[in-house]
Scaffold this motif. Structure first.
Motif, PDB file in Angstrom:
ATOM      1  N   CYS A  19      -7.793  23.943  31.845  1.00 58.29           N
ATOM      2  CA  CYS A  19      -7.054  23.188  30.839  1.00 58.29           C
ATOM      3  C   CYS A  19      -8.043  22.356  30.037  1.00 58.29           C
ATOM      4  CB  CYS A  19      -6.017  22.285  31.494  1.00 58.29           C
ATOM      5  SG  CYS A  19      -5.083  21.297  30.301  1.00 58.29           S
ATOM      6  N   ARG A  21      -7.153  20.065  28.070  1.00 55.32           N
ATOM      7  CA  ARG A  21      -6.549  18.739  27.895  1.00 55.32           C
ATOM      8  C   ARG A  21      -6.909  17.808  29.052  1.00 55.32           C
ATOM      9  NH1 ARG A  21      -0.112  17.586  27.870  1.00 55.32           N
ATOM     10  NH2 ARG A  21      -0.224  15.348  27.597  1.00 55.32           N
ATOM     11  N   CYS A  22      -6.691  18.282  30.285  1.00 56.59           N
ATOM     12  CA  CYS A  22      -6.916  17.401  31.447  1.00 56.59           C
ATOM     13  C   CYS A  22      -8.092  17.827  32.320  1.00 56.59           C
ATOM     14  CB  CYS A  22      -5.644  17.312  32.287  1.00 56.59           C
ATOM     15  SG  CYS A  22      -5.261  18.813  33.225  1.00 56.59           S
ATOM     16  N   CYS A  62      -0.809  24.689  31.592  1.00 58.29           N
ATOM     17  CA  CYS A  62      -1.518  24.014  32.677  1.00 58.29           C
ATOM     18  C   CYS A  62      -0.529  23.623  33.763  1.00 58.29           C
ATOM     19  CB  CYS A  62      -2.242  22.776  32.152  1.00 58.29           C
ATOM     20  SG  CYS A  62      -3.066  21.822  33.456  1.00 58.29           S
ATOM     21  N   GLY A  67      -0.080  21.199  29.631  1.00 53.00           N
ATOM     22  CA  GLY A  67      -0.753  21.399  28.349  1.00 53.00           C
ATOM     23  C   GLY A  67      -0.827  22.878  28.000  1.00 53.00           C
ATOM     24  N   HIS A  68      -0.922  23.169  26.705  1.00 54.83           N
ATOM     25  CA  HIS A  68      -0.946  24.552  26.245  1.00 54.83           C
ATOM     26  C   HIS A  68      -2.306  24.991  25.720  1.00 54.83           C
ATOM     27  CE1 HIS A  68       3.319  25.307  26.741  1.00 54.83           C
ATOM     28  NE2 HIS A  68       3.517  24.083  26.309  1.00 54.83           N
ATOM     29  N   VAL A  70      -5.292  26.137  27.045  1.00 57.96           N
ATOM     30  CA  VAL A  70      -5.827  26.613  28.312  1.00 57.96           C
ATOM     31  C   VAL A  70      -6.801  27.759  28.053  1.00 57.96           C
ATOM     32  CG1 VAL A  70      -5.234  27.664  30.534  1.00 57.96           C
ATOM     33  CG2 VAL A  70      -3.726  25.947  29.541  1.00 57.96           C
TER      34      VAL A  70
END
Length: 111
Positions: A19, A21-22, A62, A67-68, A70
């Motif tokens: 991911c 995002r994270c 994710c 989150g998208h 990925v």
């Protein structure tokens, strides 16, 4: 692949995901079944633990933060994209990270 005596041939594939995002990374294995529908069109089903799931290649999500954004890689690649996050120093001397901290190893030392 073909259907033989009522059995469906499946290919097994594993993918690694990260991911953006994270930073969470994970791997998942899929049984990929090729079918022919009643109209003669070929279709593919992804199966995990006996349950049909959406294709991991279409719109991965994710499993940690939903989150998208990925990244999809071949299996075994999760550790290569994971970045260690600096742990905060406890107490009043906690360090706040700045861009200059990251560039420090590349700066020349004055002689």
């Amino acid at each position: 692949m073909s259907e033989v005596a009522g059995q469906i041939a499946a290919v097994h594939e594993s993918y690694a995901f990260a991911c953006m995002r994270c930073g969470h990374g994970w791997e998942q294995s899929y049984a990929i079944e090729h079918h022919t529908d009643t109209e003669g069109h070929e279709c593919v089903r992804y199966v995990v633990g006996g349950a049909v799931v959406p294709s991991p290649l279409s719109r991965p999500v994710c499993e940690n933060c939903d989150g998208h954004v990925v990244r999809i890689m071949r299996a075994g690649q999760v550790s290569s994209v994971r970045r260690p996050v600096p742990e905060p120093v406890p107490g009043p001397e906690a360090h706040h990270w700045h861009l200059s901290d990251l560039l420090h190893p590349f700066q020349r030392r004055a002689s």
